[in-house]
Each structure stands twice: as structure tokens, then as C-alpha cells.
Design a protein around this motif. Structure first.
Motif, PDB file in Angstrom:
ATOM      1  N   ARG A 123      41.056  45.445  38.130  1.00 28.26           N
ATOM      2  CA  ARG A 123      42.290  44.981  37.477  1.00 28.26           C
ATOM      3  C   ARG A 123      42.871  46.157  36.700  1.00 28.26           C
ATOM      4  O   ARG A 123      42.375  46.517  35.640  1.00 28.26           O
ATOM      5  CB  ARG A 123      42.020  43.798  36.541  1.00 28.26           C
TER       6      ARG A 123
ATOM      7  N   VAL B 139      51.171  40.498  39.504  1.00 23.83           N
ATOM      8  CA  VAL B 139      50.775  39.816  38.272  1.00 23.83           C
ATOM      9  C   VAL B 139      51.947  38.920  37.856  1.00 23.83           C
ATOM     10  O   VAL B 139      53.093  39.367  37.820  1.00 23.83           O
ATOM     11  CB  VAL B 139      50.459  40.820  37.153  1.00 23.83           C
TER      12      VAL B 139
ATOM     13  N   HIS C 170      47.790  46.635  45.952  1.00 25.51           N
ATOM     14  CA  HIS C 170      47.817  45.954  44.658  1.00 25.51           C
ATOM     15  C   HIS C 170      48.320  44.534  44.850  1.00 25.51           C
ATOM     16  O   HIS C 170      48.912  44.207  45.887  1.00 25.51           O
ATOM     17  CB  HIS C 170      48.743  46.686  43.678  1.00 25.51           C
TER      18      HIS C 170
ATOM     19  N   SER D  71      43.502  43.189  40.702  1.00 27.96           N
ATOM     20  CA  SER D  71      44.861  43.470  41.184  1.00 27.96           C
ATOM     21  C   SER D  71      44.928  44.695  42.091  1.00 27.96           C
ATOM     22  O   SER D  71      46.008  45.020  42.580  1.00 27.96           O
ATOM     23  CB  SER D  71      45.803  43.676  39.983  1.00 27.96           C
TER      24      SER D  71
ATOM     25  N   ILE E  35      47.123  36.279  39.008  1.00 22.20           N
ATOM     26  CA  ILE E  35      47.293  37.379  39.960  1.00 22.20           C
ATOM     27  C   ILE E  35      47.319  36.757  41.353  1.00 22.20           C
ATOM     28  O   ILE E  35      46.392  36.045  41.740  1.00 22.20           O
ATOM     29  CB  ILE E  35      46.167  38.415  39.831  1.00 22.20           C
TER      30      ILE E  35
END
Length: 259
Positions: A220, A251, A248, A202, A239
Motif C-alpha cells: 500500500r 483508492v 496500482h 494498492s 481500494i
């Protein structure tokens, strides 16, 4: 119920990258944003930052260019809680929580610890959060903490765990803290309830974030941490990486739960 969280690194920049257009198509009940870096009054009446059918609530940091959280909700909550009743932490706008009849959903941003002062603050936050989450667990309600925890939990949560075994964000003590949170404190990592696979990332840090490591890799660090009673209700978790709204990625978790 669908919950989405994203560290936007500035809500203005994320909007310019098309985040709100994308979010409007995702049919989420709750959208939790971190590191918004903006005063609410500056965007409250601007259609570029609105989602049709949603209400928005903000927890601002003292420094407009650092921190702050927000939560967009379809259903008006019974209450909104801001902060952890700790000035040193709350001044960065680190947590905003929407309370419903049976569940509370928080947008959470742990401050990064890029120097000794920042690391001390991060540990203070982690200790305070752990105590808070342990305390509220005794209440007769469910909790979801959606946001940026600034750390990878396990080796499969980053592309080069050996290179970063002593990098801030993957320190043994940080992983131990997450182990405790997800065991004795009584919470679960929603994504890991439905998948044990590698390859979920992420965050794509830069050398400015991690120092002079040869390859910052992918991590992540963005999670949805839920009450253990919610673990069987996690239907799907993913994700989204097809478009980039910041460094980023969003999610997305679906729960077998109605607000």
C-alpha cells in the motif's frame, strides 16, 4: 464528497484498459491521477480521455514518458496550483492542486528512488513536501493530498514486511518520515481513520521495481493524506481491486464534506 486517486503509469494505457469507463460510474467529485506520461494537448480533444461533467487540469513533466499529474473535477476550482516552487521537483510534474472555498485537493506523485540519484531526489521531495504541508496547515482551510507516496507506512501495509525491512519503499527512515507527517505535522491517513485491518494493497511491483527479492508481494503506497480536522469526516475508504488499470489500484474515499 468522493475523491479517487490512481497511479496510472501512463494515462493512454489506463484508458485502453477501461479506466475512464469505470471512473464515469463512480460518482466522484475529484479524480486525481499520477504518472500520466502524456502531453495534455495530445488528448485534450479526444473523447477517450474525457469524463462527462468534469474539467481536467494537468501538470506535465519535462520528460513526456515520466511523471506528470492530473486532476479531474466536477466543480470548477477557485484556483489551480502546480508544483512546489522548486524546479528540481516541479520539472517532473509532481503536484497539481485544486483550491476550493474551504478545501484544497492535490494530486501528488513522489518520484521513485531506484538509484542513488533518484533516491536523493526522493528525499529532497519528501523534505520539501513536509515543510510545505507544515506551512499550509496554518492556513484556514483543509487539505487532501491524494497520490503515490512511493512507500508503505506500516507492516500491515505490505504482504511480507520481514522480507522487505530494508527495501527501498519500506526503509526505517521512510517510515519515520511518514510517522512524523501523520503526527507532529498534523495530517491523517484517511483509510486508517476507518479501518485498522490488514490486506489493503494498492501496488503490485515487479522485480524490476524492487530488485532481486524472492517475492515482491503487494504494497500500500497510494494514500489520501488529509488535514487532521478532516479525520472525523472520513465516512468510508477502500481500494478497488476487481479490475486492473495499471500495476496500482484506485483508492476511493468518501468525506462528509461539500465543495
Amino acid at each position: 464528497m468522493r475523491v479517487i486517486n490512481l497511479t496510472v503509469n501512463g494515462i493512454v494505457d489506463a484508458a485502453e484498459r477501461g479506466f475512464f469507463d469505470w471512473a464515469a460510474t463512480k460518482d466522484a467529485e475529484v479524480i486525481a491521477l499520477q504518472d500520466v506520461r502524456c502531453r495534455e494537448y495530445k488528448i485534450a480533444d479526444d473523447p477517450a480521455y474525457q469524463l462527462p461533467g468534469y474539467e481536467a487540469f494537468f501538470c506535465e513533466g519535462e520528460d513526456e514518458d515520466y511523471g506528470g499529474t492530473a486532476i479531474y473535477v466536477r466543480q470548477t476550482p477557485k484556483a489551480i496550483m502546480r508544483g512546489l516552487a522548486n524546479y528540481d521537483l516541479d520539472k517532473h510534474g509532481t503536484l497539481i492542486q485544486a483550491d476550493y472555498d474551504e478545501v484544497s485537493i492535490a494530486s501528488l506523485w513522489i518520484p521513485p528512488g531506484r538509484d542513488s540519484e533518484g533516491l536523493d531526489l526522493q528525499w529532497h521531495f519528501m523534505e520539501t513536501l513536509n515543510a510545505h504541508m507544515g506551512k499550509v496547515r496554518r492556513k484556514r482551510r483543509l487539505f487532501i493530498y491524494a497520490g503515490n507516496f512511493q512507500m508503505a507506512h506500516q507492516q500491515r501495509d505490505l504482504t511480507d514486511p520481514d522480507l522487505h525491512s530494508n527495501t527501498l519503499g519500506f526503509l526505517p527512515a521512510q517510515r519515520d518520515w511518514m510517522d512524523e507527517l501523520l503526527s507532529t505535522t498534523g495530517y491523517r491517513d484517511a483509510l486508517r481513520e476507518v479501518s485498522r485491518d490488514d490486506g489493503y494493497h494498492s501496488w503490485w511491483p515487479s522485480h524490476d521495481d524492487l530488485g532481486s527479492k524472492a517475492d515482491p508481494g503487494a504494497w500500500r503506497v497510494d494514500y489520501q493524506i488529509c488535514s487532521e480536522q478532516l479525520a472525523p469526516k472520513v465516512l468510508t475508504a477502500s481500494i478497488y481491486t476487481e479490475r486492473r488499470f495499471s500495476d496500482h489500484a484506485p483508492v476511493i474515499v468518501d468525506y462528509d464534506l461539500d465543495l
